[in-house]
Motif scaffolding. Structure first.
Motif, PDB file in Angstrom:
ATOM      1  N   UNK A  25    -112.326  36.347 -10.406  1.00  0.00           N
ATOM      2  CA  UNK A  25    -112.615  36.490 -11.784  1.00  0.00           C
ATOM      3  C   UNK A  25    -113.753  35.241 -11.777  1.00  0.00           C
ATOM      4  N   UNK A  26    -113.821  34.383 -11.035  1.00  0.00           N
ATOM      5  CA  UNK A  26    -114.804  33.353 -10.860  1.00  0.00           C
ATOM      6  C   UNK A  26    -116.176  34.159 -10.521  1.00  0.00           C
ATOM      7  N   UNK A  27    -116.142  35.159  -9.523  1.00  0.00           N
ATOM      8  CA  UNK A  27    -117.171  35.722  -9.122  1.00  0.00           C
ATOM      9  C   UNK A  27    -117.992  36.459 -10.251  1.00  0.00           C
ATOM     10  N   UNK A  28    -117.016  37.352 -10.972  1.00  0.00           N
ATOM     11  CA  UNK A  28    -117.428  37.979 -12.232  1.00  0.00           C
ATOM     12  C   UNK A  28    -118.097  36.926 -13.430  1.00  0.00           C
ATOM     13  N   UNK A  29    -117.140  35.793 -13.511  1.00  0.00           N
ATOM     14  CA  UNK A  29    -117.497  35.196 -14.696  1.00  0.00           C
ATOM     15  C   UNK A  29    -118.641  34.292 -14.557  1.00  0.00           C
ATOM     16  N   UNK A  30    -118.884  34.090 -13.240  1.00  0.00           N
ATOM     17  CA  UNK A  30    -119.894  32.871 -13.069  1.00  0.00           C
ATOM     18  C   UNK A  30    -121.182  33.501 -12.044  1.00  0.00           C
ATOM     19  N   UNK A  31    -121.090  34.816 -12.058  1.00  0.00           N
ATOM     20  CA  UNK A  31    -122.243  35.376 -11.353  1.00  0.00           C
ATOM     21  C   UNK A  31    -122.373  35.023  -9.831  1.00  0.00           C
ATOM     22  N   UNK A  33    -122.230  35.178  -5.498  1.00  0.00           N
ATOM     23  CA  UNK A  33    -122.389  36.042  -4.693  1.00  0.00           C
ATOM     24  C   UNK A  33    -121.293  36.347  -3.834  1.00  0.00           C
ATOM     25  N   UNK A  34    -120.597  35.411  -3.879  1.00  0.00           N
ATOM     26  CA  UNK A  34    -119.307  35.504  -2.960  1.00  0.00           C
ATOM     27  C   UNK A  34    -118.542  34.110  -3.131  1.00  0.00           C
ATOM     28  N   UNK A  35    -117.251  34.060  -2.325  1.00  0.00           N
ATOM     29  CA  UNK A  35    -116.260  33.092  -2.703  1.00  0.00           C
ATOM     30  C   UNK A  35    -116.031  32.869  -0.942  1.00  0.00           C
ATOM     31  N   UNK A  36    -116.071  31.592  -0.498  1.00  0.00           N
ATOM     32  CA  UNK A  36    -115.807  31.152   0.836  1.00  0.00           C
ATOM     33  C   UNK A  36    -114.664  30.296   0.606  1.00  0.00           C
ATOM     34  N   UNK A  60    -104.305  33.163   4.482  1.00  0.00           N
ATOM     35  CA  UNK A  60    -105.270  33.531   3.806  1.00  0.00           C
ATOM     36  C   UNK A  60    -105.989  34.585   4.116  1.00  0.00           C
ATOM     37  N   UNK A  61    -106.375  34.832   5.734  1.00  0.00           N
ATOM     38  CA  UNK A  61    -107.037  36.088   6.237  1.00  0.00           C
ATOM     39  C   UNK A  61    -106.479  37.139   5.755  1.00  0.00           C
ATOM     40  N   UNK A  62    -105.107  37.198   5.718  1.00  0.00           N
ATOM     41  CA  UNK A  62    -104.808  38.582   5.283  1.00  0.00           C
ATOM     42  C   UNK A  62    -104.730  38.925   3.814  1.00  0.00           C
ATOM     43  N   UNK A  63    -104.723  37.898   3.100  1.00  0.00           N
ATOM     44  CA  UNK A  63    -104.743  38.038   1.549  1.00  0.00           C
ATOM     45  C   UNK A  63    -106.235  38.329   1.217  1.00  0.00           C
ATOM     46  N   UNK A  67    -111.952  42.333   1.221  1.00  0.00           N
ATOM     47  CA  UNK A  67    -112.941  42.044   0.050  1.00  0.00           C
ATOM     48  C   UNK A  67    -114.055  41.572   0.687  1.00  0.00           C
ATOM     49  N   UNK A  68    -115.466  42.276   0.550  1.00  0.00           N
ATOM     50  CA  UNK A  68    -116.552  41.848   1.333  1.00  0.00           C
ATOM     51  C   UNK A  68    -117.282  40.569   0.637  1.00  0.00           C
TER      52      UNK A  68
END
Ligand code: ATP
Length: 217
Positions: A25-31, A33-36, A60-63, A67-68
């Motif tokens: 949701x952070x990607x969508x709400x905050x615009x 490019x991705x999350x590290x 975390x890798x599995x989860x 998701x690109x």
């Protein structure tokens, strides 16, 4: 200019859907490019942990696989010395340059604890901070420690477009789907041989079962 990059640190012991929805949701709400994702290393004071940092990283890798827009940063897990968020941000600044907008993602409970973090005020020179709502933890000045409330009031921006305007220094909040899931709850269920299904991805549960984790937490 490139899109802001989200940075999501945590113990992820284990990673669950509360974490995944926050990042998504952070990607969508905050615009973004991705999350590290940046799993924390093993705290030095914790004795003989049942679950190692390498195992938390593997979960975390599995989860996040598939998701690109998600990537995983193993540097804190692999570091020999305890690694503080401010050091990680300094390293990322060196890696990504002064102009990249960095956005540290934190839940409301983690944000309220910020004054306990090593060199916490320096974090604002290195990254923006985006605070997600979490059940039971209001994000409002009155419920924050005084020194943090001052920073919050001074830096708070109502609009997420502030994250595009500069590389660091703003605080924004965002409302995510409220999920009262915690890693503590997941560990308790597993320790009591109860089902944790649908609180975290099946791939992560499979890993937990294969390695017999959290049996007597
Ligand atoms: P524990 O129960 O062991 O304290 P946790 O579930 O809070 O763990 P952490 O790995 O400590 O998970 O959290 C990493 C980050 O994710 C923190 O910023 C935290 O606020 C946030 N977070 C965790 N669960 C949720 C949730 N259900 N909703 C919103 N934010 C969350």
């Amino acid at each position: 200019m490139s899109e802001p990059l989200g940075l999501f640190g945590g113990t992820f012991d284990p990673v669950h859907y509360g974490h995944l929805r926050l990042a998504e949701e952070a990607i969508a709400h905050l615009g973004l490019g991705g999350v590290r994702w940046i799993p924390a290393g093993q705290p030095p004071h914790r004795e003989a942990p049942q679950v190692t940092a390498a195992q938390r990283l593997a979960m975390v890798h599995r989860a996040t696989a598939g998701n690109p827009r998600f990537s995983v940063d193993a540097s804190e897990v692999e570091a020999s010395a305890p690694s503080y968020t401010v050091h990680t941000l300094e390293r990322l600044r060196r890696e990504l340059g002064d102009r990249q907008q960095l956005v540290l993602l934190v839940g409301a409970d983690a944000f309220a604890g910020l004054p306990g973090w090593h060199r916490w005020r320096d974090i604002f020179a290195l990254a923006h901070v985006a605070v997600s709502h979490r059940p039971g933890f209001p994000v409002e000045t009155a419920s924050l420690p005084l020194e943090l409330a001052d920073e919050f009031n001074a830096r708070r921006q109502a609009d997420a477009s502030a994250l595009q305007a500069g590389p660091a220094g703003a605080i924004v909040t965002f409302a995510m789907t409220q999920l009262a899931i915690s890693a503590t709850q997941v560990r308790k269920l597993l320790a009591n041989d109860l089902s944790a299904r649908y609180l975290l991805p099946d791939d992560v549960l499979d890993y937990i079962q294969i390695h017999s984790l959290y049996r007597n937490a």
